[in-house]
Design a protein around this motif. Structure first.
Motif, short mmCIF file in Angstrom:
data_model
loop_
_atom_site.label_atom_id
_atom_site.label_comp_id
_atom_site.label_asym_id
_atom_site.label_seq_id
_atom_site.Cartn_x
_atom_site.Cartn_y
_atom_site.Cartn_z
N THR A 147 1.47 -4.96 -2.36
CA THR A 147 2.12 -3.96 -1.51
C THR A 147 1.50 -2.59 -1.79
O THR A 147 1.36 -2.19 -2.95
N ALA B 62 13.50 -0.64 -3.12
CA ALA B 62 13.53 -0.11 -1.74
C ALA B 62 12.20 0.55 -1.38
O ALA B 62 11.69 0.36 -0.28
N GLU B 63 11.62 1.33 -2.32
CA GLU B 63 10.32 1.95 -2.05
C GLU B 63 9.26 0.88 -1.78
O GLU B 63 8.48 0.99 -0.82
N GLU C 126 11.09 -10.55 -1.18
CA GLU C 126 11.12 -9.10 -1.35
C GLU C 126 11.04 -8.73 -2.82
O GLU C 126 11.36 -9.52 -3.71
N LEU D 135 1.61 1.59 -0.96
CA LEU D 135 2.37 2.75 -0.50
C LEU D 135 1.38 3.87 -0.24
O LEU D 135 0.39 4.01 -0.98
N ASN E 249 9.71 -2.36 -0.91
CA ASN E 249 10.00 -3.17 0.28
C ASN E 249 9.71 -2.42 1.57
O ASN E 249 9.54 -3.04 2.62
N ALA E 250 9.61 -1.09 1.49
CA ALA E 250 9.25 -0.29 2.67
C ALA E 250 7.74 -0.12 2.80
O ALA E 250 7.24 0.41 3.79
N GLY E 251 6.98 -0.61 1.81
CA GLY E 251 5.53 -0.47 1.81
C GLY E 251 4.85 -1.48 2.72
O GLY E 251 5.49 -2.28 3.41
#
Length: 174
Positions: free
Chosen positions: A13, A28-29, A121, A15, A31-33
């Motif tokens: 992942t 959360a950071e 996740e 970012l 999983n948003a990547g």
């Protein structure tokens, strides 16, 4: 216990905004990547430590030429598949990994996990998470241009703050 196959068990992942604490990112950071493992070539995508620098500074009374390890080194490259429609234009949703890495100098914070399936996740319980920070170089043609699927190779310049020693902790977040 049997050996574990790597197939479908590596999650990568990226970012493009620095996490609040890169060594303790929240689930959360992450999983948003942008997950890349389903858009890159498995056996030609690499995020890894490589041999450290070495030095030799023996005492005057020491025999031989003893060597010690110095600064850590890291290397990375992505082989990204291209997703084009029947007219040769990029598929906007399918080609998102290419769009993220095609510009030289793109800064990223990447996390790699081995073990749980790639489609699970990120969670605070994840162990052995590796962290890589760096930038992209110009995309290159693969060595097998014209064979197989359309793809590009993107070299990565990795920084010295990478961690592959299991010290990265995924937190539940605020």
């Amino acid at each position: 216990m049997p050996r574990t196959s790597a197939e479908e068990r590596i999650k990568q992942t990226f970012l493009f905004t620095k996490p609040v604490n890169p060594l303790k990112p929240t689930a959360a950071e992450l999983n948003a990547g942008l997950d890349i493992q389903c858009r890159t070539m498995r056996n030609e995508t690499r995020l890894s430590a490589v041999g450290s620098e070495t030095f030799s500074e023996p005492l005057g009374c020491e025999p031989g030429n003893p060597t010690d390890f110095g600064s850590s080194n890291f290397e990375g490259s992505l082989t990204i598949f291209r997703w084009l429609d029947s007219t040769g234009k990029p598929e906007t949703t399918e080609d998102e990994v290419w769009d993220a890495f095609k510009v030289k100098g793109t800064e990223f914070w990447a996390y790699q996990r081995q073990g749980p399936r790639h489609d699970q996740e990120w969670a605070a319980a994840d162990a052995d998470v590796e962290y890589f920070h760096g930038t992209t170089d110009n995309p290159q043609q693969p060595s097998d241009t014209g064979a197989g699927y359309l793809k590009k190779v993107v070299p990565l310049a990795l920084r010295g703050d990478c961690k592959v020693d299991g010290s990265v902790t995924i937190t539940a977040g605020p």
